[in-house]
Structure formats: C-alpha cells, structure tokens
Design a protein around this motif. Structure first.
Motif, PDB file in Angstrom:
ATOM      1  N   HIS A 170       9.990  -5.201  -6.047  1.00 34.90           N
ATOM      2  CA  HIS A 170       8.809  -4.193  -5.568  1.00 34.90           C
ATOM      3  C   HIS A 170       7.567  -4.897  -5.255  1.00 34.90           C
TER       4      HIS A 170
ATOM      5  N   CYS B 115      15.789  -1.418  -6.823  1.00 30.56           N
ATOM      6  CA  CYS B 115      16.838  -1.571  -5.931  1.00 30.56           C
ATOM      7  C   CYS B 115      17.656  -3.028  -6.656  1.00 30.56           C
TER       8      CYS B 115
ATOM      9  N   CYS C 265      17.507   0.566   3.348  1.00 37.66           N
ATOM     10  CA  CYS C 265      17.732   0.159   3.151  1.00 37.66           C
ATOM     11  C   CYS C 265      18.815  -0.358   3.631  1.00 37.66           C
TER      12      CYS C 265
ATOM     13  N   CYS D 179      14.028  -3.532   3.991  1.00 37.07           N
ATOM     14  CA  CYS D 179      15.706  -4.284   4.216  1.00 37.07           C
ATOM     15  C   CYS D 179      15.963  -4.447   5.716  1.00 37.07           C
TER      16      CYS D 179
ATOM     17  N   CYS E 209       8.781  -1.525   0.949  1.00 39.10           N
ATOM     18  CA  CYS E 209       9.132   0.218   1.277  1.00 39.10           C
ATOM     19  C   CYS E 209       8.019   1.126   1.254  1.00 39.10           C
TER      20      CYS E 209
HETATM   21  S1  MSK Z   1      13.872  -3.171  -1.496  1.00 41.24           S
HETATM   22  S2  MSK Z   1      14.515   0.974  -1.103  1.00 41.24           S
HETATM   23  S3  MSK Z   1      17.095  -1.244  -0.673  1.00 41.24           S
HETATM   24  S4  MSK Z   1      14.026  -0.442   1.965  1.00 41.24           S
HETATM   25 FE1  MSK Z   1      12.579  -1.776  -0.359  1.00 41.24          FE
HETATM   26 FE2  MSK Z   1      15.555  -2.884   0.416  1.00 41.24          FE
HETATM   27 FE3  MSK Z   1      15.646   0.448   0.245  1.00 41.24          FE
HETATM   28 FE4  MSK Z   1      14.806  -1.599  -1.619  1.00 41.24          FE
END
Ligand code: MSK
Ligand code: SF4
Length: 629
Positions: free
Chosen positions: A266, A340, A448, A478, A519
């Motif tokens: 991130h 993540c 996500c 995502c 995010c």
């Molecule tokens: S990376 S928080 S899986 S959107 Fe931000 Fe994707 Fe959700 Fe992680």
C-alpha cells in the motif's frame, strides 16, 4: 480430489488470466487462497454472525442465535453488546491501518522537509502551497522547505489530542460538520479515537451498543478525514498529483524476456524510489548481461495503484492475483510493504525462483529477504532491492514461464485536481450534467476481492449496470483493477455507457469509470463529494451519490464504509458483515442510521440487484432535490 479442485475456474474468477493460472496451480499442486477457503468450511456460524467474543480471559464466549443456549457471555454481555464491540474493534483496526500508513508518509515528508532523506523531494509545490494556505500556514516570502516543515508539524498534531478537531474536517460541508458536532462524533486526534475504541470495548466499559457504534463513526471519520486524507495529500505533494495516464493491466504485463519485479502492498514511499532505481543504467546493464532485455516493474494491489496513478507503471493484478503472479514463473522479485499481502506468498515463492523482499520493519514475512526501509538511504535501498531482483533472473527456469493473456489498456490518474482541471477548474459542468439528468449521479465502487465471491464479478457487473444507466462510476483499490481488466476504463468504454454519460465522456475524452487511486485515496471521493455539495449549497447526504464494496474483505474496508456512511453517502456491501447476530445493530446500520446521518448500509450479494437498489436510491435523491426524473 477436493471440490475446489473440481470447481470450474470460471466460477472462481471472471478474469481469464486468473482462470488460466488456477489451472496451473492445480497442475503443479500449489495451494491457493481458494483451496484454503474450502478447507475452512464450514466456517464458524457464531463468528459469521458476530456473536462470539474473546475480549477477556473469562471467555471466550458465544451467544446462541437460536435462543436455546446461553444468551449472555460470562460478563453478562448480550448479543447486541458483543456485536457492537466486535464491529467497533474492526473499525479501529481498519482506521489504524490507514492512519499508520498516513503517519509513515508524514514522517518521511517531515524528514524530507528537514533535508534528511535521499530520493525524495517536494514534487508538487503548488499543492504544498495550497494546502498550507488552507490550514492557515503562512506561505508569502517563505521557502518551500519552511512551509513544508510547518505543514508537517501541523499534521503531526492531528494524530494527538492537542486540538478539538482534525485539520481536514473543515473540508466537509458546514451542515455535515454541524451534524457531527451535534452527534458528538467530530473526530479529535486520530490516535485518540482508535485508542478510545479499544478502551471502550474492553470488558466493563461501554455497554451501550448505540454509544459504541457512534464512537465507531467517530473513529472511522478520523480515518477518512484524517489519516487516509493525510496519506493522499502528502503523497501527492511528494510524489506528484496524479493526472490522466495510459497504462496496461493484468498478468500479461509481465514480460517473458525481462526481469520482472512486482511492487505489492500500500505505501508508495519505497516503491517510488524503486521506480527511480530501476532506471539506473548500471542495473539495466547488469540485467542485459544476464540475458534479460531490461527491467520491468509491475504493481499489485494498492502500491500498484499508487504507481499506476502517478507513473503509469503497469498493474499486474488485484488482491487474489498475488499468488498467481508468482506462478507465472516469470517473477524475479515481489517487493512488499504492508497490508493485504498474504502470508502465503513466501510459500508459493519457494516453489519458484521468486525472491520475496519485505521492506517494513513492522511487516516481516518469514521466508522473505528483509531489506529495512530507511528514507535517509532511500535511493541506495531502492538500488539494492532492484539488484536482488536482477540477480534472481539467473535462476529463472524458462520452461516454467507461463504468462497468460495480453495486457489490457487502462486510463488512470483521476485525482480531484485532474477531474476539476478537465472540467475547466470548477465542478459546475459536472453539477450541471447531474442537474439536467445527462448524468444521473455518481457511485464510488471500491474495495477488495474476496474468494467468497467470483473474482471481479461483483465489481464489473455492478459497474456495467451503473454506467449503462448514466451513472458515473469512481473507483479505487482492487475494484479499479477489476474494471480495468474488463476494459471499462479506457475512453472507448464510453460506448458502454448510457447516452448522457457517453456524450459527456466523449466530449472530455475520459472513460465512464474513473480511477481515483488506492484505498487511502477514497478520500479523493470525499473531497469531490464535498465540492459538489458546496457548489449546490447542500449537504453530501442530499446528493445523488452512493458507495459500494461488492467484494470487500478487509478491516480497512469496514472503516471506509463507516466513514462514507457517516459522511452522508449510503453504501451497499456485497459480503455480509459479521453483525447479523444482533437485530438491534443490524437495524441501526441498515435503517436507523438514515435518520441520524442521512445515510445507511445495505447488503446485497447479487450485483445485478445491487445496481437496481442503487439506481432507486439515486433517483430518490434526485427527486428530493427536485431534479428531473
Ligand atoms: S489492496 S484493502 S484488497 S482494495 Fe488496497 Fe485491495 Fe482491499 Fe487490499
Ligand atoms: Fe465473555 Fe464478556 Fe469476556 Fe467477552 S468480555 S469473553 S463476553 S466474559
């Protein structure tokens, strides 16, 4: 053979690259996230409903949802208290994650302002000056450094308890600020709200579910209008404010004859210097010496989104692609920061030549090489990491390289500044298009992937139905990657939209689905919503807007959903949150909140039905504003 092994990959993902790589995983006998989900079945029904508690050593406890067994934990807490406490802690965990990310950026920003970093500089001086002026920091006749030092000091205060409110809360429309004050949910210090939530949910503190949930809103607001917004704004100042950029997406972004390095997680702090390091002629020469054509960087998850938005770095995939990317056999290094990143990536990497390189001291991965991030030596560390990836190329087995699919084009880079710039510097044209009905409204489709949902199906289906009905879609995280893979994020995708949205997009040369970032960048959607509301002289809850998280999985997504709703934007979730064991909490979140903050949650797993629900909601808001049907 397990049922997962027999399951048609098309029921696991709609993305062709994922489907092909799931077959590869099976043929190689490598376990994936889908296998582990199956191994967990049946998942605990008490936990699914949120009625289990392990907050103290008199427990763990659980409440029988059918009424036959115990209705109270050992301490006397019933289902309502247990569910509210669990939800409160989830919001605090998500909010803390974003806010700790924000603080990490702030610390590097402060060190850069003091001249203590290498590889970093203030790239958007205009934004620095605007932000400083917004916060009352003098800018006239002062150097960039002086202004940056003061801005860093001011934002550091937001994490503590030295003021009654956070710096960016004043960006929200006045009626919303007054409402938060009346409800007692105006966020004070970012750390304070998170710590207070952990305190309140300790045994024997806050035993009123409504009171806990109100503090949940305050905690989430400290994320949305605090920690996350600081992360976005300072990343723009240091790494550049995004503007529209073309790139490519899916596993086809990995190049067969090249050194491929994936940047996953991130935080853009280290990945940004890695982009600089990958251009170092000495490293490129070394890659060529080893027989590679060059060095190819790709992104995964939100580190990928940060790099895509600002540098046009291609995006290999979203959350459920992280294990599959390694199985292409073409990935030399996966560089991870935090959030993540599945612990399983090091297990998968062991089956290949891929080196997993962890970089954050707070996020260690047994089995990974750890290169500790130090902004004082940013560029040097970036070179070290790229060099490790280059050297791993010598260990690649060309017979195991299987790169599925050709990459798909994607347009990204829609910061609020870029959107307003495209509109001529003011939200007026967008407001007019919404007012006359060419655009019915706007929806943030975010969040996500979750293996409980066919990967990308929720995002892509919901988005398709919304744009067909002239609803502008704003995406982050995502979700953005899912829509990109499906070809919904190029200007030509305007042809997929209804006539009003199509004409607007064609006139501006933009897609009907706008990539607004990672995010933490959901805050860009808040800022845009506030600008629209201010322009119309209304509160955000009156606008024809909605949020959706069709495939959410993370605690951060819960915090995002909470601050979006607390900001007045109704949000539809595609995965059940663990609250259904309390009728009171469920009723409050899906109905009662509407009377309190002018927005609520809905849960709808079927994206076709979610689209209908959102369209009805938007038409209701339009009617209330007296806009044409
Ligand atoms: S990376 S928080 S899986 S959107 Fe931000 Fe994707 Fe959700 Fe992680
Ligand atoms: Fe059980 Fe109460 Fe302790 Fe939770 S806090 S584990 S419900 S005794």
């Amino acid at each position: 053979m397990s049922t997962m092994q027999r399951r048609d990959p098309r029921t696991m993902s709609i993305a062709s690259d994922a489907q092909q790589m799931i077959e590869v995983a099976r043929s190689e006998g490598i376990e994936t996230v889908w296998d582990r989900l199956e191994a967990q079945q049946p998942q605990c029904g008490f936990c699914v409903l949120g009625v289990s508690c392990r907050n103290c050593a008199m427990g763990p406890c659980r409440v029988d949802p059918f009424g036959a067994g115990p209705q109270k934990g050992v301490c006397g807490a019933g289902a309502d208290v247990i569910v509210a406490r669990n939800l409160g802690r989830t919001i605090a965990a998500g909010s803390s994650s974003h806010s700790d990310h924000g603080r990490d950026i702030l610390e590097v920003f402060a060190a850069t302002a003091h001249g203590e970093t290498t590889g970093y500089r203030i790239q958007d001086v205009g934004k620095l000056t605007r932000l400083a002026a917004e916060l009352g920091i003098p800018t006239e006749d002062r150097t960039t450094t002086q202004v940056a030092v003061d801005l860093a000091d001011r934002l550091m205060d937001d994490f503590g308890t030295r003021r009654a409110s956070l710096s960016f809360v004043e960006r929200s429309p006045k009626p919303r600020q007054e409402l938060w004050d009346r409800l007692g949910v105006t966020p004070r210090g970012i750390d304070r709200e998170n710590v207070e939530m952990l305190h309140r949910t300790h045994m024997g503190v806050d035993n009123d579910p409504v009171n806990i949930l109100l503090h949940g809103l305050r905690t989430s607001l400290a994320d949305g209008w605090g920690g996350s917004m600081i992360a976005t704004e300072l990343s723009d100042i240091m790494f550049g404010t995004p503007s529209p950029v073309m790139s490519t997406v899916n596993l086809g972004t990995l190049k067969p004859g090249w050194v491929n390095i994936a940047l996953h997680g991130h935080n853009p702090m280290l990945s940004d210097v890695i982009v600089q390091a990958a251009e170092d002629p000495a490293l490129v020469d070394r890659a060529r010496e080893l027989g590679a054509e060059g060095i190819n960087l790709v992104g995964l998850c939100c580190t990928g989104n940060e790099l895509l938005m600002r540098r046009g770095v291609p995006m290999a995939g979203n959350h459920l692609m992280q294990e599959l990317a390694i199985m292409t056999g073409a990935l030399e290094a996966m560089v991870v920061d935090y959030q993540c990143i599945m612990p399983s990536v090091t297990d998968v990497a062991r089956c290949y030549h891929t080196v997993v390189i962890s970089t954050a001291d707070k996020a260690r991965f047994p089995g990974a090489v750890h290169v500790s991030f130090d902004p004082g030596r940013g560029l040097e560390i970036g070179r070290d990491i790229v060099s490790r990836g280059v050297e791993a190329f010598a260990n690649r087995n060309p017979d195991r390289v299987r790169i599925p699919d050709e990459p798909v084009e994607i347009m990204a880079g829609f910061s609020v500044e870029a959107i307003l710039g495209a509109l001529g510097g003011t939200p007026a044209p967008l407001v007019e298009a919404i007012a006359d009905g060419r655009i019915r409204g706007a929806v943030g489709v975010v969040g996500c992937n979750n293996p409980k949902i066919t990967q990308d199906y929720g995002h892509v289906t919901l988005t398709r139905r919304l744009i067909e009905n002239d609803i502008l879609v704003l995406v982050t995280g995502c979700a953005a990657v899912a829509n990109g893979k499906a070809g919904q994020m190029v200007p030509a995708a305007a042809s997929l939209a209804g006539p009003g949205l199509r004409a607007t997009c064609e006139a501006l040369g933009i897609p009907p689905v706008l990539h607004m970032g990672s995010c933490v960048d959901n805050t860009r959607i808040l800022v845009l919503a506030a600008a629209l509301a201010d322009h119309l002289g209304v509160d955000m809850s009156q606008l024809p807007l909605a949020g959706a998280a069709p495939e959410w999985y993370s605690e951060k997504a819960v915090a995002i959903g909470a601050y979006v709703v607390a900001s007045g934007i109704t949000t539809v979730l595609g995965v059940d949150p663990p609250i259904l064991g309390s009728a009171a909490v469920t009723g409050l979140l899906t109905s009662g909140l509407d009377d309190v903050v002018g927005a609520k949650f809905a849960v709808e797993a079927d994206p076709e039905k979610a689209a209908v629900l959102i369209r009805r909601h938007i038409e209701g808001k339009r009617a209330a504003l007296g806009l044409p049907a």
